[in-house]
Design a protein around this motif. Structure first.
Motif, short mmCIF file in Angstrom:
data_model
loop_
_atom_site.label_atom_id
_atom_site.label_comp_id
_atom_site.label_asym_id
_atom_site.label_seq_id
_atom_site.Cartn_x
_atom_site.Cartn_y
_atom_site.Cartn_z
N LEU A 1 -99.99 80.51 -52.57
CA LEU A 1 -99.35 79.71 -52.58
C LEU A 1 -100.14 78.78 -51.26
N ASN A 2 -100.59 77.75 -51.78
CA ASN A 2 -101.34 77.61 -50.60
C ASN A 2 -100.44 76.56 -49.35
N HIS A 3 -99.29 75.99 -49.97
CA HIS A 3 -98.61 75.67 -48.80
C HIS A 3 -97.26 75.58 -48.84
N SER A 4 -97.40 76.91 -48.67
CA SER A 4 -96.26 77.78 -48.63
C SER A 4 -96.53 78.75 -47.63
N GLY A 5 -95.34 79.05 -46.80
CA GLY A 5 -94.99 79.78 -45.47
C GLY A 5 -94.62 81.47 -46.39
N HIS A 6 -93.19 81.99 -45.97
CA HIS A 6 -92.63 83.16 -46.75
C HIS A 6 -91.66 82.62 -47.57
N MET A 7 -91.28 81.60 -47.52
CA MET A 7 -90.26 81.31 -48.08
C MET A 7 -90.88 80.41 -49.92
N PRO A 8 -91.94 81.13 -50.50
CA PRO A 8 -92.44 79.98 -51.61
C PRO A 8 -92.08 79.68 -52.20
N ILE A 9 -90.51 80.16 -53.06
CA ILE A 9 -89.54 80.29 -53.45
C ILE A 9 -88.73 78.46 -53.10
N TYR A 10 -88.64 78.86 -52.32
CA TYR A 10 -88.56 77.49 -51.43
C TYR A 10 -89.25 76.13 -51.36
N GLU A 11 -90.77 76.51 -50.56
CA GLU A 11 -91.04 75.46 -50.35
C GLU A 11 -92.22 75.27 -51.48
N GLU A 12 -92.75 75.67 -52.44
CA GLU A 12 -93.15 75.19 -53.99
C GLU A 12 -92.95 75.81 -55.05
N LYS A 13 -91.23 76.08 -54.73
CA LYS A 13 -90.28 75.51 -55.89
C LYS A 13 -91.15 76.33 -57.80
N GLU A 14 -91.47 74.59 -58.49
CA GLU A 14 -91.47 74.39 -59.35
C GLU A 14 -92.89 75.74 -59.32
N ALA A 15 -94.41 75.56 -58.57
CA ALA A 15 -95.23 76.78 -58.88
C ALA A 15 -95.04 78.57 -58.94
N THR A 16 -93.78 78.90 -57.82
CA THR A 16 -93.12 79.39 -57.59
C THR A 16 -92.82 80.49 -59.34
N ILE A 17 -91.29 79.18 -59.57
CA ILE A 17 -90.67 79.51 -60.81
C ILE A 17 -91.83 79.36 -61.90
N GLY A 18 -92.54 78.63 -62.25
CA GLY A 18 -93.71 78.45 -63.36
C GLY A 18 -94.54 80.03 -63.83
N LYS A 19 -94.93 80.41 -62.62
CA LYS A 19 -95.33 81.50 -62.23
C LYS A 19 -95.04 82.80 -62.97
N MET A 20 -93.20 82.89 -62.76
CA MET A 20 -92.66 83.78 -62.72
C MET A 20 -92.21 83.64 -64.24
N LYS A 21 -92.06 82.38 -64.62
CA LYS A 21 -91.96 82.74 -65.84
C LYS A 21 -93.09 83.04 -67.39
N SER A 22 -94.02 82.62 -66.69
CA SER A 22 -95.07 82.52 -67.59
C SER A 22 -95.73 83.94 -67.50
N TRP A 23 -95.39 84.52 -66.76
CA TRP A 23 -95.91 86.28 -66.24
C TRP A 23 -94.91 87.29 -67.26
N LEU A 24 -93.27 86.65 -67.24
CA LEU A 24 -92.37 87.17 -67.44
C LEU A 24 -92.97 87.44 -68.98
N LYS A 25 -93.59 86.54 -69.47
CA LYS A 25 -93.54 86.22 -71.36
C LYS A 25 -95.22 86.70 -71.19
N SER A 26 -95.55 87.13 -70.49
CA SER A 26 -96.67 87.83 -71.09
C SER A 26 -97.39 89.83 -71.19
#
Length: 99
Positions: A74-99
């Motif tokens: 994630l280009n706009h995150s540091g060590h905590m992307p779940i907080y810094e880019e929450k939507e992108a992180t959760i979106g990827k996790m959901k799609s990854w879990l479904k794959s």
């Protein structure tokens, strides 16, 4: 980032920075690279490009060692992307879990 800091300000005030520093030094001595190739489970690495603690280059290297793993940087995150880019992180996790 300002939202994150203000939301967790009380938590940050309670942190023992000497202990955190010692923990980070010990992490620097921990090298899992030699055994990463043994991971057979589905694996997703998520890293912040601006991570000053771990460094996204470490996630790139780790991902390369785990056969079939996926990597999201994630280009706009540091060590905590779940907080810094929450939507992108959760979106990827959901799609990854479904794959």
């Amino acid at each position: 980032m300002k939202e994150f800091i203000s939301e967790y300000a009380e938590y940050f005030k309670k942190l023992d920075f000497d202990l955190m520093g010692a923990f980070l030094v010990s992490l620097d001595k921990c090298d899992l690279n030699p055994i990463l190739h043994q991971i057979k489970a589905k694996t997703l690495f998520i890293a912040g490009k601006e991570d000053l603690i771990v460094g996204s280059h470490n996630s790139i290297e780790a991902s390369a060692r785990v056969k079939g793993s996926e990597l999201l940087i994630l280009n706009h995150s540091g060590h905590m992307p779940i907080y810094e880019e929450k939507e992108a992180t959760i979106g990827k996790m959901k799609s990854w879990l479904k794959s």
